[in-house]
Design a protein around this motif. Structure first.
Motif, PDB file in Angstrom:
ATOM      1  N   TYR A  68       9.271   7.702  -8.984  1.00 48.51           N
ATOM      2  CA  TYR A  68       9.646   7.121  -7.698  1.00 48.51           C
ATOM      3  C   TYR A  68       9.699   8.203  -6.620  1.00 48.51           C
ATOM      4  O   TYR A  68       9.257   7.986  -5.477  1.00 48.51           O
ATOM      5  CB  TYR A  68      11.000   6.423  -7.817  1.00 48.51           C
ATOM      6  N   GLN A  69      10.212   9.377  -6.966  1.00 49.85           N
ATOM      7  CA  GLN A  69      10.233  10.472  -6.002  1.00 49.85           C
ATOM      8  C   GLN A  69       8.826  10.898  -5.614  1.00 49.85           C
ATOM      9  O   GLN A  69       8.564  11.256  -4.459  1.00 49.85           O
ATOM     10  CB  GLN A  69      11.009  11.649  -6.597  1.00 49.85           C
ATOM     11  N   LEU A  70       7.919  10.861  -6.583  1.00 48.97           N
ATOM     12  CA  LEU A  70       6.514  11.169  -6.279  1.00 48.97           C
ATOM     13  C   LEU A  70       5.950  10.168  -5.278  1.00 48.97           C
ATOM     14  O   LEU A  70       5.263  10.557  -4.314  1.00 48.97           O
ATOM     15  CB  LEU A  70       5.686  11.172  -7.564  1.00 48.97           C
ATOM     16  N   ARG A  71       6.235   8.897  -5.477  1.00 49.37           N
ATOM     17  CA  ARG A  71       5.767   7.884  -4.517  1.00 49.37           C
ATOM     18  C   ARG A  71       6.325   8.162  -3.126  1.00 49.37           C
ATOM     19  O   ARG A  71       5.626   7.991  -2.116  1.00 49.37           O
ATOM     20  CB  ARG A  71       6.191   6.488  -4.975  1.00 49.37           C
ATOM     21  N   TRP A  72       7.592   8.572  -3.053  1.00 47.84           N
ATOM     22  CA  TRP A  72       8.220   8.876  -1.763  1.00 47.84           C
ATOM     23  C   TRP A  72       7.467   9.997  -1.049  1.00 47.84           C
ATOM     24  O   TRP A  72       7.095   9.862   0.125  1.00 47.84           O
ATOM     25  CB  TRP A  72       9.683   9.266  -1.992  1.00 47.84           C
ATOM     26  N   PHE A  73       7.215  11.079  -1.745  1.00 42.12           N
ATOM     27  CA  PHE A  73       6.506  12.188  -1.110  1.00 42.12           C
ATOM     28  C   PHE A  73       5.040  11.845  -0.844  1.00 42.12           C
ATOM     29  O   PHE A  73       4.471  12.285   0.171  1.00 42.12           O
ATOM     30  CB  PHE A  73       6.615  13.442  -1.970  1.00 42.12           C
ATOM     31  N   ASP A  74       4.415  11.083  -1.732  1.00 41.32           N
ATOM     32  CA  ASP A  74       3.029  10.687  -1.471  1.00 41.32           C
ATOM     33  C   ASP A  74       2.917   9.923  -0.158  1.00 41.32           C
ATOM     34  O   ASP A  74       1.949  10.095   0.605  1.00 41.32           O
ATOM     35  CB  ASP A  74       2.500   9.814  -2.621  1.00 41.32           C
ATOM     36  N   TYR A  75       3.907   9.085   0.123  1.00 43.38           N
ATOM     37  CA  TYR A  75       3.867   8.299   1.368  1.00 43.38           C
ATOM     38  C   TYR A  75       4.138   9.175   2.585  1.00 43.38           C
ATOM     39  O   TYR A  75       3.378   9.141   3.567  1.00 43.38           O
ATOM     40  CB  TYR A  75       4.890   7.162   1.304  1.00 43.38           C
ATOM     41  N   TRP A  76       5.190   9.990   2.529  1.00 40.93           N
ATOM     42  CA  TRP A  76       5.631  10.713   3.720  1.00 40.93           C
ATOM     43  C   TRP A  76       4.908  12.041   3.937  1.00 40.93           C
ATOM     44  O   TRP A  76       4.802  12.504   5.081  1.00 40.93           O
ATOM     45  CB  TRP A  76       7.134  10.945   3.669  1.00 40.93           C
ATOM     46  N   LEU A  77       4.410  12.650   2.866  1.00 43.06           N
ATOM     47  CA  LEU A  77       3.746  13.953   3.021  1.00 43.06           C
ATOM     48  C   LEU A  77       2.231  13.861   2.944  1.00 43.06           C
ATOM     49  O   LEU A  77       1.529  14.742   3.465  1.00 43.06           O
ATOM     50  CB  LEU A  77       4.260  14.932   1.960  1.00 43.06           C
ATOM     51  N   LYS A  78       1.722  12.815   2.282  1.00 39.41           N
ATOM     52  CA  LYS A  78       0.264  12.667   2.167  1.00 39.41           C
ATOM     53  C   LYS A  78      -0.268  11.446   2.907  1.00 39.41           C
ATOM     54  O   LYS A  78      -1.485  11.296   3.045  1.00 39.41           O
ATOM     55  CB  LYS A  78      -0.129  12.558   0.692  1.00 39.41           C
ATOM     56  N   GLY A  79       0.628  10.574   3.343  1.00 42.07           N
ATOM     57  CA  GLY A  79       0.195   9.392   4.079  1.00 42.07           C
ATOM     58  C   GLY A  79      -0.420   8.318   3.214  1.00 42.07           C
ATOM     59  O   GLY A  79      -1.184   7.484   3.711  1.00 42.07           O
ATOM     60  N   LYS A  80      -0.089   8.297   1.927  1.00 47.21           N
ATOM     61  CA  LYS A  80      -0.640   7.286   1.033  1.00 47.21           C
ATOM     62  C   LYS A  80       0.069   5.948   1.236  1.00 47.21           C
ATOM     63  O   LYS A  80       1.301   5.869   1.167  1.00 47.21           O
ATOM     64  CB  LYS A  80      -0.489   7.713  -0.432  1.00 47.21           C
ATOM     65  N   GLU A  81      -0.667   4.908   1.449  1.00 47.05           N
ATOM     66  CA  GLU A  81      -0.108   3.562   1.590  1.00 47.05           C
ATOM     67  C   GLU A  81       0.117   2.986   0.191  1.00 47.05           C
ATOM     68  O   GLU A  81      -0.713   2.270  -0.345  1.00 47.05           O
ATOM     69  CB  GLU A  81      -1.043   2.687   2.420  1.00 47.05           C
ATOM     70  N   ASN A  82       1.255   3.323  -0.401  1.00 47.72           N
ATOM     71  CA  ASN A  82       1.524   2.915  -1.782  1.00 47.72           C
ATOM     72  C   ASN A  82       2.554   1.791  -1.884  1.00 47.72           C
ATOM     73  O   ASN A  82       2.998   1.448  -2.976  1.00 47.72           O
ATOM     74  CB  ASN A  82       1.980   4.125  -2.613  1.00 47.72           C
ATOM     75  N   GLY A  83       2.961   1.241  -0.734  1.00 47.73           N
ATOM     76  CA  GLY A  83       3.844   0.086  -0.738  1.00 47.73           C
ATOM     77  C   GLY A  83       5.322   0.407  -0.842  1.00 47.73           C
ATOM     78  O   GLY A  83       6.149  -0.510  -0.806  1.00 47.73           O
ATOM     79  N   ILE A  84       5.686   1.672  -0.939  1.00 50.07           N
ATOM     80  CA  ILE A  84       7.095   1.990  -1.170  1.00 50.07           C
ATOM     81  C   ILE A  84       7.980   1.557  -0.006  1.00 50.07           C
ATOM     82  O   ILE A  84       9.115   1.115  -0.202  1.00 50.07           O
ATOM     83  CB  ILE A  84       7.275   3.499  -1.465  1.00 50.07           C
ATOM     84  N   MET A  85       7.449   1.620   1.219  1.00 47.37           N
ATOM     85  CA  MET A  85       8.271   1.248   2.366  1.00 47.37           C
ATOM     86  C   MET A  85       8.255  -0.252   2.631  1.00 47.37           C
ATOM     87  O   MET A  85       8.949  -0.723   3.536  1.00 47.37           O
ATOM     88  CB  MET A  85       7.823   2.018   3.611  1.00 47.37           C
ATOM     89  N   ASP A  86       7.478  -0.987   1.841  1.00 46.49           N
ATOM     90  CA  ASP A  86       7.511  -2.448   1.938  1.00 46.49           C
ATOM     91  C   ASP A  86       8.592  -3.045   1.040  1.00 46.49           C
ATOM     92  O   ASP A  86       8.895  -4.235   1.142  1.00 46.49           O
ATOM     93  CB  ASP A  86       6.153  -3.040   1.550  1.00 46.49           C
ATOM     94  N   GLU A  87       9.154  -2.217   0.165  1.00 44.98           N
ATOM     95  CA  GLU A  87      10.173  -2.683  -0.765  1.00 44.98           C
ATOM     96  C   GLU A  87      11.546  -2.666  -0.103  1.00 44.98           C
ATOM     97  O   GLU A  87      11.774  -1.904   0.839  1.00 44.98           O
ATOM     98  CB  GLU A  87      10.170  -1.792  -2.010  1.00 44.98           C
ATOM     99  N   PRO A  88      12.484  -3.513  -0.558  1.00 44.95           N
ATOM    100  CA  PRO A  88      13.839  -3.482   0.017  1.00 44.95           C
ATOM    101  C   PRO A  88      14.426  -2.078  -0.039  1.00 44.95           C
ATOM    102  O   PRO A  88      14.165  -1.313  -0.971  1.00 44.95           O
ATOM    103  CB  PRO A  88      14.614  -4.460  -0.874  1.00 44.95           C
ATOM    104  N   PRO A  89      15.227  -1.715   0.958  1.00 51.42           N
ATOM    105  CA  PRO A  89      15.687  -0.325   1.067  1.00 51.42           C
ATOM    106  C   PRO A  89      16.771   0.075   0.077  1.00 51.42           C
ATOM    107  O   PRO A  89      16.985   1.268  -0.144  1.00 51.42           O
ATOM    108  CB  PRO A  89      16.227  -0.256   2.496  1.00 51.42           C
ATOM    109  N   VAL A  90      17.462  -0.888  -0.519  1.00 52.64           N
ATOM    110  CA  VAL A  90      18.592  -0.572  -1.397  1.00 52.64           C
ATOM    111  C   VAL A  90      18.306  -1.088  -2.796  1.00 52.64           C
ATOM    112  O   VAL A  90      17.929  -2.248  -2.977  1.00 52.64           O
ATOM    113  CB  VAL A  90      19.897  -1.196  -0.860  1.00 52.64           C
ATOM    114  N   ARG A  91      18.484  -0.224  -3.782  1.00 51.83           N
ATOM    115  CA  ARG A  91      18.312  -0.607  -5.177  1.00 51.83           C
ATOM    116  C   ARG A  91      19.553  -0.166  -5.938  1.00 51.83           C
ATOM    117  O   ARG A  91      19.861   1.028  -5.996  1.00 51.83           O
ATOM    118  CB  ARG A  91      17.053   0.029  -5.772  1.00 51.83           C
ATOM    119  N   ILE A  92      20.284  -1.132  -6.517  1.00 53.40           N
ATOM    120  CA  ILE A  92      21.549  -0.838  -7.178  1.00 53.40           C
ATOM    121  C   ILE A  92      21.519  -1.361  -8.606  1.00 53.40           C
ATOM    122  O   ILE A  92      20.878  -2.366  -8.909  1.00 53.40           O
ATOM    123  CB  ILE A  92      22.750  -1.443  -6.425  1.00 53.40           C
ATOM    124  N   PHE A  93      22.255  -0.672  -9.472  1.00 54.32           N
ATOM    125  CA  PHE A  93      22.459  -1.135 -10.838  1.00 54.32           C
ATOM    126  C   PHE A  93      23.825  -1.795 -10.897  1.00 54.32           C
ATOM    127  O   PHE A  93      24.847  -1.171 -10.589  1.00 54.32           O
ATOM    128  CB  PHE A  93      22.402   0.044 -11.811  1.00 54.32           C
TER     129      PHE A  93
END
Length: 558
Positions: A299-324
């Motif tokens: 998940y951290q890789l997806r975060w950096f791929d989006y913000w540092l590489k500009g990859k449209e991987n859908g991570i920012m389309d997901e709800p912002p809060v994930r709780i257990f």
């Protein structure tokens, strides 16, 4: 959360690369990057714990093999870096210089992210406040808060001495050879470091600043979110002993970040984890099930791929809060924190005047106290015999989902419990206590704890908090108490997400000590940390119509 798929590449490593700071000091970094001519984003991680562990090597290779240059650096005065280690004091400037150094390397694309946990998280915030122009995103894991948010006592916690000992000198000190339990009993606090066998000047310096003053404000960040324009991934666990900081940081950025873009670019993940997150499904006697450990690195890789590489991987389309959600033991996605459909529900303390111990008559009810009921409970708090807080003695992890049924046999613990629940009840969000109390002392503490009592009597700690009387108006405004006067104390019990199952009971404990999580209040009103004199305090907790003490629970409709 599935692992992000990406092509892996051969990794090259340069050891002990010297990184110059603005004052001429050089810091030591190990640089991992793909063996290619391609320019890649940089990830900067700065640590006081040594950059050569197997875990660090595996993490750095994971990101480097997926197209990142990873700079793992010993902070000033630690490991192979020059200078003197003074906790937090140089990290803002050094963080800025390190980020901009990475951005200027011939292998770097110019985009830089930072990541790290605990100390490594808080120093990211301090660096971000210096506004390095090439910093594009952060991953802040189990971040400590500002001074006195986690320990509103005016003095450092006993366990903090263990941390200072561990990070004294250039290499990690072995804390397992020290009898911490014996040391924590030492008075005055100011000279507690002597029992470790070495002088720890940072401990004594912190004792000399027993309130929120300019010396502490120099390393604060949680009142400055309005200065930041950064996407941040916030990660912690319900049993992280520094948990309170992560939801506060998420909420602070969502509500106060400098731009609308930044406010909409925050993510929060909260798992059923301790300070060392996502390593086991089991914590103490509780197994949170197979879903509790996730592919967090992916998940951290997806975060950096989006913000540092500009990859449209859908991570920012997901709800912002994930709780257990504990008790139910499943993950859930939400749109905000606290949850929008929260019902803030008061559970009032009630009794026949004898709520002492779990064998007393304390009750927890949604109905407020009525005329004619016993208006208060009393107990004696003796600093020489404090209520124990169940924990390991080192600073690695303070507390967990421990069973407090034995502790609740004490008469200096007031216990208030609901009847067995007739249906499941979810409590998710911040928990706080409004406590009306008086004392015979000029200064004293009040502790509150929320527990889930299982049908077999297991009393599972969920979360807790405390208030020191002299700081009831704020950590920057100490004022001693007037003996016998009734005060309204607000106690922050941090956060939880838990389903109390049918047949279980909700319980609240009230006491005046939780040792050694917090130092003992000696009840005299003397300057903090410098005295050995102590007094017994006569405590009165009120639950009348005039003084309706209650815990406020964030109840979620099922």
């Amino acid at each position: 959360m599935s692992r992000a798929r990406s092509e892996t590449r051969e990794v090259m490593v340069q050891r002990d690369v010297r990184v110059p700071m603005r004052d001429g000091i050089t810091l030591s970094a190990d640089v991992y990057r793909p063996r290619s001519e391609e320019k890649v984003p940089a990830i900067v991680v700065r640590t006081p714990y040594g950059k050569t562990s197997d875990e660090i090597d595996a993490t750095a290779r994971f990101f480097a093999s997926r197209g990142y240059g990873v700079v793992y650096m010993d902070v000033r005065g630690r490991g192979d870096s020059d200078g003197e280690f003074v906790p937090y004091r140089n990290e803002g400037r050094d963080g800025y210089d390190s980020i901009e150094w990475a951005a200027a390397q011939p292998w770097c694309s110019g985009a830089v992210g930072t990541m790290g946990a605990s100390y490594l998280a808080r120093i990211q915030w301090l660096a971000a406040l210096h506004h390095p122009p090439h910093l594009k995103a952060m991953i802040s894991i189990v971040s400590p808060s500002d001074p006195f948010v986690e320990w509103p006592t005016g003095v450092p916690t006993p366990h903090h001495l263990c941390w200072l000992y561990m990070t004294s000198g250039r290499v990690m000190q072995n804390v397992d050879v020290i009898d911490w339990e014996r040391i924590y009993w030492h008075l005055p606090l100011e000279t507690m470091d002597e029992l470790t066998g070495k002088s720890l000047p940072h401990w004594r310096e912190e004792i000399r600043h027993p309130q929120l003053d300019d010396w502490w404000k120099e390393i604060c960040y949680q009142d400055r979110f309005h200065e930041l324009d950064l996407p941040v991934l916030h990660i912690s666990g319900w049993y992280d002993d520094e948990q309170v900081g992560t939801p506060l940081n998420y909420m602070g950025m969502v509500r106060h970040a400098a731009t609308e873009r930044a406010r909409r670019s925050q993510k929060l993940i909260m798992g059923p984890w301790p300070h060392r997150i996502n390593r086991s499904t089991r914590l103490g006697e509780i197994d949170f099930g197979p879903e509790s450990v996730i592919d967090l690195l992916g998940y951290q890789l997806r975060w950096f791929d989006y913000w540092l590489k500009g990859k449209e991987n859908g991570i920012m389309d997901e709800p912002p809060v994930r709780i257990f959600v504990m008790g139910e033991n499943r993950w859930r996605e939400e749109e905000d924190w606290p949850l929008p459909d929260t019902r803030w529900t008061r559970y009032y303390l009630r009794s026949g005047g004898r709520a002492n111990s779990r064998f007393g008559d304390g009750r927890l009810c949604t109905d407020p106290p009525a005329e004619g009921e016993a208006p208060f409970d009393r107990f004696r708090y003796d600093p020489a015999d404090p209520v124990p807080y169940i924990t390991e003695m080192t600073s690695a992890q303070i507390g967990g989902p421990d069973d407090y049924s034995a502790v609740e046999r004490r008469d200096d613990v007031l216990v208030y419990t609901t009847p067995p629940l007739e249906e499941d009840l979810e409590v998710t969000g911040p928990v706080r206590m409004e406590l009306f109390a008086s004392t015979s002392a000029r200064d004293t503490d009040f502790m509150a704890k929320l527990l889930d009592v299982w049908p077999n009597g297991f009393a599972q700690r969920l979360t807790d908090g405390m208030v020191r009387g002299r700081f009831r108006k704020g950590m920057d405004r100490p004022e001693l108490l007037e003996p016998g006067r009734v005060y309204r104390f607000e106690i922050d019990l941090w956060n939880t997400s838990h389903v109390f199952k049918k047949g279980h009971r909700i319980r609240v404990e009230i006491a005046s000590s939780a040792f050694p999580k917090y130092d003992r209040n000696l009840n005299t009103g003397a300057p903090l940390g410098r005295s050995t004199d102590m007094e017994v305090a006569e405590q009165t907790v009120y639950h009348s119509k005039q003084y309706p003490s209650a815990i406020i629970l964030p109840v979620i409709s099922r």
